[in-house]
Design an enzyme around this catalytic site. Sequence first.
Site, PDB file in Angstrom:
ATOM      1  CD  GLU A 395      36.570  50.907  67.490  1.00 37.28           C
ATOM      2  OE1 GLU A 395      36.452  50.673  68.702  1.00 37.28           O
ATOM      3  OE2 GLU A 395      37.421  50.383  66.755  1.00 37.28           O
ATOM      4  CB  SER A 560      39.498  52.932  66.500  1.00 40.29           C
ATOM      5  OG  SER A 560      39.464  51.652  65.931  1.00 40.29           O
ATOM      6  CE1 TYR A 633      40.826  53.403  62.982  1.00 37.52           C
ATOM      7  CE2 TYR A 633      41.239  51.759  61.290  1.00 37.52           C
ATOM      8  CZ  TYR A 633      41.007  52.082  62.603  1.00 37.52           C
ATOM      9  OH  TYR A 633      40.957  51.095  63.546  1.00 37.52           O
ATOM     10  NE  ARG A 672      47.329  46.177  67.066  1.00 44.28           N
ATOM     11  CZ  ARG A 672      46.297  46.930  66.708  1.00 44.28           C
ATOM     12  NH1 ARG A 672      45.534  46.577  65.680  1.00 44.28           N
ATOM     13  NH2 ARG A 672      45.984  48.017  67.388  1.00 44.28           N
ATOM     14  CG  ASP A 674      48.394  48.012  70.147  1.00 43.00           C
ATOM     15  OD1 ASP A 674      47.372  48.698  70.009  1.00 43.00           O
ATOM     16  OD2 ASP A 674      48.674  47.048  69.406  1.00 43.00           O
ATOM     17  CD  GLU A 687      44.624  51.441  73.664  1.00 41.06           C
ATOM     18  OE1 GLU A 687      44.185  50.909  72.617  1.00 41.06           O
ATOM     19  OE2 GLU A 687      44.399  52.614  73.978  1.00 41.06           O
ATOM     20  CG  ASN A 689      43.593  46.520  69.670  1.00 44.83           C
ATOM     21  OD1 ASN A 689      42.718  47.337  69.445  1.00 44.83           O
ATOM     22  ND2 ASN A 689      44.826  46.874  70.037  1.00 44.83           N
ATOM     23  N   GLY A 693      41.811  45.624  63.794  1.00 46.59           N
ATOM     24  CA  GLY A 693      41.401  45.957  62.433  1.00 46.59           C
ATOM     25  C   GLY A 693      41.822  44.893  61.443  1.00 46.59           C
TER      26      GLY A 693
END
Length: 743
Positions: A395, A560, A633, A672, A674, A687, A689, A693
């Site tokens: 990443e 990611s 992305y 974050r 998900d 998941e 994070n 990002g």
Amino acid sequence: MRAGLSEAVVDLEAVAHNTRVLAAHARGALMAVVKADGFGHGAVPVARTALAHGASWLGVASTAEALVLREAGITAPVLAWMHVPDEDFTDALRQGIDLSVASVAHLRAIAACADTVGTVAAVHLKVDTGLHRNGACLADWPRLVEAAAELEQHGLVRVRGLWSHLIHPDDPAHPATATQVRAFETAADQARAAGLRPELLHLANSAAALAAPETHYDMVRAGLALYGIEPVRGSEFGLRPAMTLRGRTIMSRTVEADEGVCYGHDHTTTAPTALALVPLGYADGLPRTASGKAEIQVGGARRQVVGRIAMDQCVVDTGTEQMAMGEEAVVFGPGAGGEPTAVDWAVWAGTTAHEILTGVGPRVPRRYLPAQPASAARVDPRLRVAVLFGGPGGEHDVSCASAAGIVSHLDRTRYAVQPIRITTDRAWIPGPEDLPAGSYLPHDLADLTPAGSASAWDSLQQVMPVLAAADVVLPALHGPFGEDGTVQALLETVGVPYVGNGVAASAIGMDKDTTKRILSGGGLPVADWTLLRTNDDELPDRERQRLGLPVFVKPSRAGSSIGVTRVEDWNGLKAALAEAYMWDGKVLVEEAVHGREVDVAVLEHPDGRLEAGPPLEIEVCGGQSFFDYQAKYQDKATRFTIPACLAPAMTAELQRLAVEVFETLGCSGLIRVDFFLRNGTEPVINEVNTFPGFTAASQYPQIWAAAGLPYPRLLDTLIQTALNQADSPQTQTLPNTPSSVTP
């Protein structure tokens, strides 16, 4: 002194010194109060000096005072706090002056003017916490914040701050201060409940700035201390008085005993004595109430002021010494040479030092002694923020993009920003120490951090002093070597505060298998899975039957969507495992959850309060089967909806679960979470994070922007939270610790 009847000498180096003292004590920003022409010292030169040595804001009473600063070319933020509703705010709004608001009438008048001008008015709502002088009383406060929230939604005002005044300005330890703090925090909670997200809360005056850190919040306002008057009764902080008021004797005579002196002959001599006339009176700042009590230094010694102080002059008794005409007469100064001080005069007059300083009239010329350049004193009031990015993992490019967004949005009036790149070979490359403000792309940061010949070990040794010198580190790193606790452990060793999760939470959050085990053990819903290791290239039939098709094959410790494959047929499992094993020796085979994909951001505020943002729904377009690396992305057709179109009960449940995940994993700063909504109704945690990002287009900043917390203010919050945690003996949230949750 120079030729002339009188002068006020203003030592700007003393102002600079006092500013540095105040900035060192302040936990947030420092506002230099320069109302009343800088307490008589000169608003413009004092403002420039304070801004160069630690202040980032200026405070004045009226918009007229604020416009004087703008006319002098001063562009720093300025707050003006006294208005009438029918005032014409046009010039102030056009010049970017922040305005204090104490009532709905004031607020609507400012908003109407902003509408006419075609701008957004920055306002600070003032609440009366007990002084009963200015500000909305507690009963009227809810109506004011609701009106402000409505006008924010219409784009007419921006509530930048909330503030109040302390009752006991020279005694911050007074019990009333604690009562005011509670009232102020209640008012702030009510403002947040109304939907406001002010970036600045400010309550502390000079005394509280030096002696009551619990009142500091995001900014302190310093007036009297800036000019060198010790503001806390019975305490000294090394402040240096900045003004010396002096004149020259213009006549001296000897009179006999029993002679009356000055108007009304209030004073009668008791013996033959010499009298000297000093051409300074109450029109120049000498309070008439000090008549017969005050002293002035003449001929190197303090002499009694006798008789009444007149408008233009006063008389001092010099005893047996007759003064030559033109002899220096020091009314007040720092006191180091034996001369009286402004505080002495305040005692003689039965008033405050504020009145003595501001009373020095305009006909007394000011002469300024320059301050030492800030660079010579190595003073930069801004926090030094080191932004780490890059790294050896898959990443690297994503991290560079996040760092570009971060350095582009950090407020340079508050932060000196230094990018530090970690190459794919693990070499550490510091960039400029004070990166100028601007919009940066990833390749710009790469150009600013060119790779050298130093090895990973040598470069790490060289960068350690850079990391240690930072006030806070912002690790914009994703995946292994950045989001997994590795760098966090290094920063813990160096002892520098850093944004985001600690070593344990980072390591746990990076490992999907460990995260699932902990969350499911705590009763939280996760997608079913099984774990394979490097030597496992097949899945037993019983596991295939349990998980069903399709399944996702993913590395346990990567992010990611790197190395993730959706397997529709068991014949594709072997290739999917081979792809995942390229990234990690632990691989998950996970059931596919059919339903909507929704993300929830959790933010920890500086006071420890946890807030879950509005849910964001992801819709993958362009033929992608799931939200993979390309969709994240590269595919511009991927759509985010904020807030997601969910029933209020579902929104509240997702926010509750996200906060519970934060607490269960012992997180700090941000995460974050998900989710999938199985069949649209059943939340399943996909998941976590621990550093999501951070480009302007990324989910986490977008969620908070939709919640009313723009990118720069989001960064401010994260940095202040990190600093507050560094000051606390407990730097990580413990699992299952109760907290205040704001959905």
